[in-house]
Each structure stands twice: as structure tokens, then as C-alpha cells.
Motif scaffolding. Structure first.
Motif, short mmCIF file in Angstrom:
data_model
loop_
_atom_site.label_atom_id
_atom_site.label_comp_id
_atom_site.label_asym_id
_atom_site.label_seq_id
_atom_site.Cartn_x
_atom_site.Cartn_y
_atom_site.Cartn_z
N GLY A 1 -17.07 11.73 -3.27
CA GLY A 1 -18.16 12.68 -3.29
C GLY A 1 -18.43 13.28 -1.93
O GLY A 1 -17.99 12.77 -0.89
N GLY A 2 -19.17 14.38 -1.94
CA GLY A 2 -19.55 15.07 -0.72
C GLY A 2 -20.31 16.33 -1.04
O GLY A 2 -20.75 16.57 -2.18
N THR A 3 -20.46 17.18 -0.04
CA THR A 3 -21.25 18.40 -0.20
C THR A 3 -20.44 19.59 -0.64
O THR A 3 -20.98 20.69 -0.77
N SER A 4 -19.13 19.39 -0.87
CA SER A 4 -18.29 20.49 -1.32
C SER A 4 -17.32 19.99 -2.37
O SER A 4 -16.99 18.79 -2.40
N PRO A 5 -16.83 20.84 -3.29
CA PRO A 5 -15.90 20.40 -4.32
C PRO A 5 -14.63 19.79 -3.76
O PRO A 5 -14.01 18.92 -4.39
N SER A 6 -14.21 20.16 -2.56
CA SER A 6 -12.98 19.60 -1.98
C SER A 6 -13.13 18.12 -1.68
O SER A 6 -12.13 17.39 -1.59
N ASP A 7 -14.37 17.64 -1.54
CA ASP A 7 -14.57 16.22 -1.27
C ASP A 7 -14.18 15.34 -2.46
O ASP A 7 -13.99 14.13 -2.31
N LEU A 8 -14.10 15.91 -3.67
CA LEU A 8 -13.75 15.13 -4.86
C LEU A 8 -12.29 14.71 -4.86
O LEU A 8 -11.89 13.83 -5.64
N VAL A 9 -11.45 15.33 -4.02
CA VAL A 9 -10.03 14.98 -3.98
C VAL A 9 -9.64 14.50 -2.59
O VAL A 9 -8.45 14.33 -2.31
N SER A 10 -10.59 14.26 -1.77
CA SER A 10 -10.30 13.82 -0.41
C SER A 10 -10.45 12.30 -0.32
O SER A 10 -11.48 11.74 -0.72
N THR A 11 -9.42 11.63 0.20
CA THR A 11 -9.48 10.18 0.35
C THR A 11 -10.45 9.74 1.43
O THR A 11 -10.83 8.57 1.49
N ASP A 12 -10.86 10.65 2.28
CA ASP A 12 -11.82 10.30 3.32
C ASP A 12 -13.24 10.13 2.77
O ASP A 12 -14.10 9.60 3.48
N SER A 13 -13.49 10.63 1.54
CA SER A 13 -14.83 10.56 0.98
C SER A 13 -14.99 9.45 -0.07
O SER A 13 -15.86 9.50 -0.91
N VAL A 14 -14.10 8.46 -0.02
CA VAL A 14 -14.18 7.33 -0.96
C VAL A 14 -15.33 6.41 -0.55
O VAL A 14 -15.49 6.09 0.63
N PHE A 15 -16.10 5.99 -1.53
CA PHE A 15 -17.13 5.00 -1.26
C PHE A 15 -17.05 3.91 -2.33
O PHE A 15 -16.66 4.16 -3.48
N ALA A 16 -17.37 2.67 -1.98
CA ALA A 16 -17.33 1.53 -2.89
C ALA A 16 -18.55 0.65 -2.64
O ALA A 16 -19.03 0.53 -1.50
N LEU A 17 -19.04 0.06 -3.73
CA LEU A 17 -20.22 -0.80 -3.65
C LEU A 17 -20.08 -1.92 -4.66
O LEU A 17 -19.70 -1.71 -5.81
N ILE A 18 -20.33 -3.15 -4.21
CA ILE A 18 -20.39 -4.28 -5.12
C ILE A 18 -21.65 -5.07 -4.81
O ILE A 18 -21.96 -5.32 -3.63
N ALA A 19 -22.38 -5.43 -5.86
CA ALA A 19 -23.68 -6.06 -5.67
C ALA A 19 -23.82 -7.24 -6.62
O ALA A 19 -24.09 -7.06 -7.81
N PRO A 20 -23.60 -8.47 -6.15
CA PRO A 20 -23.86 -9.64 -7.00
C PRO A 20 -25.37 -9.87 -7.16
O PRO A 20 -26.15 -9.55 -6.24
N ARG A 21 -25.74 -10.42 -8.30
CA ARG A 21 -27.17 -10.62 -8.59
C ARG A 21 -27.35 -11.94 -9.32
O ARG A 21 -26.58 -12.26 -10.23
N ILE A 22 -28.32 -12.70 -8.92
CA ILE A 22 -28.66 -13.97 -9.56
C ILE A 22 -30.08 -13.86 -10.10
O ILE A 22 -31.01 -13.46 -9.36
N SER A 23 -30.24 -14.20 -11.37
CA SER A 23 -31.58 -14.22 -11.98
C SER A 23 -31.77 -15.54 -12.71
O SER A 23 -30.84 -16.07 -13.32
N TRP A 24 -32.97 -16.06 -12.64
CA TRP A 24 -33.23 -17.37 -13.25
C TRP A 24 -34.69 -17.41 -13.69
O TRP A 24 -35.61 -17.37 -12.86
#
Length: 483
Positions: free
Chosen positions: A339-362
């Protein structure tokens, strides 16, 4: 990336955690006797015939049952419930897997500009330029994003596995209920067919009785005119003819009711089978020997017992789900996208982002809710076990009662067959005496009346014997598949 790999390894290790709750150990009750206590003299050991109705040697009945198994709406509804239960198994299996969604977002935002340095002009000295060159001081923003997000709850204590186990057991119960519906349907079609043939036979005998009574009345009227018969004899002859006609009248309605029953049981509108079945036919007779098996095979074969056993297994698995609910839950949520501010960001490897969020509930402070759910599940399981025991006892009782009735009915039919033979012998002797001039025609007609009454009693008992045979096959749990 190294942290992401570590989280994946951790999740895989957690997936192999324990499964809480009791494991199902199978049905709790087995019959105490190796054989039936009231086996009829016509019963024999060995596996019973699954398609039991073929033993009646009636092709019309075979065709009706085949038609009913293919087109009965109640059976179709049971089949639909089975498909629902099997789909629920697939759903529970899928619920244990990660939930992955794909998304694409385009965002266009326009915000009012900030008034800075109104007395001295704006920063660039123009007073009318902004981020996209608009002249009113507003700012606009375009944002493009495409990616995937996933969520997964680790089955740490086996709650999901117990849910799959319960769904499988419920599917087994639905399958057994379908088989039970088939057992009931085959028995109902066979009983309606036997009732139809019985009432058709009784209609023929009733017509013969009316004809004989009418002839007898004519003779009594002649004797009364000649002064050799009293008025009492005439009144009694008229009363007997009226009674015979009254007995024949409701039989037509009974025949039509059985025809309509057979039509609806086979998935047709009433009146569909009138042309093919109204002509009448022989009353089907049970075979001289009937294989009944043993009580142990009965418990394995009867669909209602199987349904009760599968329900017990499902309720046992439900305890594990309730127990697992009181322990901590671990879930993971992850996102990967471009993602980014222009359509070209959708095919650019420089605009890759990743998120992982573990969660514990009890939910450790449930104020007794978790314990109440476990107690409720255990009580439901105890109820299912009691229902299973009741189903076993009821099945054994049904089989014993059906065997006792079938054996007693055979003796009744044998006695009435002897009585019918004696009545026929009396008709033959009366005919000989009438031919020799030592008996009147009235004596012959009265002997024929007794023979017709003996025929009616024998036919009724024979129909009941076949009905008892059908009830025995239903009690044995036959009619749904291989024995």
C-alpha cells in the motif's frame, strides 16, 4: 521475519496440546441374555433378512416399498437432516483452521486547511496553495492498499476437537434416525397393504353372506306364505339380512382409506393407486420359519438404539467443550499487504508491510458460570445415558412382546383353520343330505353361513398373523439396510 517464524513454530507446538474432558468409552449397557426368552416355535437362529418383506412373496408389495423408499417425503426430510449434520461436521473442522480474508482499499480524504499567519500571508507567500494545489486551503490524501489478513485461535485444550467429535456423533445420530424412518416406513407400507388385502377379502365374504341371507329370506317367506314358518322365523331372517348388509357397508370406506394411505406413504396423491390395487389380491402370508438373531445383534442393528448411543457420544464430547472454555485462549492475528499513496505502490516490493499479533484471553473470574456450564453438560450426558438405557430396554421388550404375539397368533390361526375345515365338512354333508332329500335347502344355506363366518374369522386372524410378523420385523430393527 525471524520473529514471525518463531511465532509460527510456537503456534504449531500449541496445536498439539492436550484435550480436556472425558473420552467416550462406548455404550454402557449390553443384554444379559444370549437368546430371547419368548422365542416363538417358528423362530430360528441366524441373521435375519434385511429386506424382510421379500419373505412375503408378494411382488406388488415389493414394488410399493421400493416406491416409498424412493419418494416418501418424510424420508426425504430425514435425508436432508442427515446432509445438514454432515455439513456441520465439515463446518466444525473448518472452524479449527485459520480464517483468511483478502481485501483491497482505496481511501480518498479531504480535510480543511489550517489558517496559519493570516496577518502576514501564508508560508509560500501565495495564500492559495496546498498539498494538491487547491486554492481554498484544503488538504486531500489518496491511499491504496491490498493484502490479506488472517486470524486463528489455537486449540490449546481441545475445545475445537471436542466440537468436531460432537458434530460427528450428531451426524451418526442423524444417519441412525434416517434408518429408523426407513424401518417405520417399510412396516407402515406393509401393514397398510395387508389391511387392504384383508378388507378386500372381507368385502367379498360380506357380499357372499348377503347373497346367502337373501336366498334364505326368500325361502322363509315362501314357507311363511305356506304356513310352515312362523312370523318369528320371518323376522329373524330379515334381521340377519339387514345385519349382513350393515356389516358390508363400512368396508368400502376402509378400503378407500387404505388405498389413500398407501398412496401417501409412497409419495403420491390419494387415488393414484386405486386402479392398480382395487381389483384385490391374495393376502400375503409369513414364512413358516423366521430368523430372529439374538439380543446382542438387536442392539447393534436397531436404529433407535444407535441414535441414542450417538447422542450419548455427542453429549460426552460437549463436556470437553465446557471444560476447555474455562482455560485461557490463545489466538493470532496477522496482516500482510502492499500500500501507499499512489496506485504504483500496490506493485512495489518496497511498500510491503506485515503484522502479527498474538493475544491471550482468560475468563478466570466468571463468578461460577464456567462451573455451571460444566455441570449442565454433565447432566445432559447423564440424561443421554438414561435415554440410551431406556431405548435398550424398550427394544428388548418390543422384541419379546412381538415374539410372544407372533407365536400365540400362529396357534390361533391353526385352531381357526381346523374350525374352517369342520365348517366346510358340514357344508358338504348338508349338500349330500339335501341331494338325498333328507335336509332342506334352508339347512344347506345355514351351513354355508357358518362356513362363511369361519372364513371371515380365519381371514381376519391370518391378516393379524401377517401384521404380527411385520411388527416383529420392526421390533428387530429391520428394513433399513444389511442385517
Amino acid at each position: 521475519m525471524r520473529r514471525l517464524s518463531s511465532c509460527v513454530v510456537l503456534a504449531a507446538g500449541l496445536a498439539t496440546a492436550c484435550t480436556v474432558g472425558p473420552d467416550y468409552g462406548g455404550p454402557p449397557r449390553s443384554p444379559g441374555a444370549a437368546a430371547y426368552a419368548r422365542a416363538a416355535d417358528a423362530a430360528q437362529p441366524g441373521p435375519p433378512l434385511a429386506r424382510w418383506w421379500t419373505a412375503l412373496n408378494d411382488q406388488t408389495l415389493d414394488a410399493l416399498i421400493a416406491r416409498g423408499l424412493a419418494a416418501n417425503p418424510d424420508l426425504a426430510a430425514a435425508e436432508a437432516r442427515l446432509r445438514q449434520a454432515r455439513a456441520a461436521v465439515r463446518l466444525e473442522r473448518a472452524n479449527g483452521l485459520p480464517n483468511v480474508n483478502g481485501s483491497a482499499v482505496y481511501l480518498h480524504a479531504r480535510t480543511p486547511g489550517l489558517a496559519i499567519g493570516q496577518n502576514s500571508g501564508d508560508q509560500n507567500g501565495s495564500g492559495q496553495t496546498n498539498q494538491n494545489g487547491s486554492g481554498d486551503g484544503a488538504q486531500t490524501l489518496d491511499f491504496y492498499n491490498a493484502g490479506f489478513d488472517a486470524s486463528w485461535e489455537v486449540d490449546l485444550f481441545g475445545g475445537r476437537r471436542r466440537a468436531v467429535e460432537e458434530a460427528r456423533a450428531q451426524a451418526g445420530a442423524a444417519e441412525a434416525r434416517l434408518a429408523d424412518a426407513q424401518v417405520s416406513l417399510t412396516a407402515e407400507i406393509a401393514q397398510a397393504y395387508v389391511n387392504l388385502r384383508d378388507v378386500q377379502r372381507r368385502m367379498a365374504l360380506a357380499d357372499a353372506a348377503v347373497t346367502s341371507r337373501a336366498q334364505l329370506l326368500q325361502l322363509v317367506e315362501q314357507r311363511f306364505a305356506q304356513g310352515t314358518a312362523s312370523r318369528l322365523d320371518l323376522v329373524q331372517a330379515r334381521n340377519q339380512l339387514s345385519s349382513s348388509r350393515a356389516d358390508a357397508t363400512p368396508l368400502v370406506a376402509q378400503r378407500d382409506a387404505y388405498l389413500d394411505a398407501l398412496a401417501t406413504l409412497t409419495g403420491s396423491v390419494p387415488g393414484t393407486l386405486d386402479a392398480s390395487l382395487a381389483a384385490g389380491g391374495a393376502l400375503p402370508l409369513p414364512p413358516p420359519r423366521v430368523a430372529i438373531g439374538d439380543p446382542a445383534s438387536l442392539l447393534r442393528r436397531r436404529p433407535d438404539i444407535r441414535a441414542a448411543e450417538r447422542t450419548l457420544a455427542a453429549q460426552t464430547a460437549a463436556i470437553g467443550q465446557a471444560v476447555a472454555a474455562q482455560f485461557p485462549k490463545i489466538s493470532f492475528m496477522g496482516m500482510v499487504g502492499l500500500g501507499g499513496t499512489s496506485p504504483s505502490d500496490l506493485v512495489s516490493t518496497d511498500s510491503v508491510f506485515a503484522l502479527i499479533a498474538p493475544r491471550i484471553s482468560w475468563n478466570f473470574l466468571s463468578f461460577g458460570r464456567n462451573h455451571a456450564r460444566i455441570a449442565e453438560a454433565r447432566a445432559s450426558r447423564d440424561e443421554a445415558e438414561a435415554n440410551y438405557d431406556a431405548a435398550v430396554l424398550a427394544a428388548l421388550r418390543d422384541a419379546e412382546d412381538a415374539l410372544a404375539r407372533f407365536g400365540a397368533r400362529r396357534q390361533t390361526v391353526a385352531a381357526l383353520a381346523r374350525a374352517r375345515g369342520e365348517a366346510q365338512a358340514a357344508v358338504d354333508l348338508s349338500a349330500q343330505r339335501f341331494a338325498a332329500g333328507t335336509a332342506t335347502r334352508i339347512d344347506l344355506l345355514e351351513a354355508e353361513q357358518r362356513r362363511i363366518a369361519a372364513d371371515q374369522a380365519l381371514d381376519q386372524a391370518t391378516a393379524q398373523l401377517t401384521g404380527d410378523f411385520i411388527a416383529l420385523q420392526k421390533a428387530l430393527g429391520l428394513g433399513w439396510g444389511a442385517a
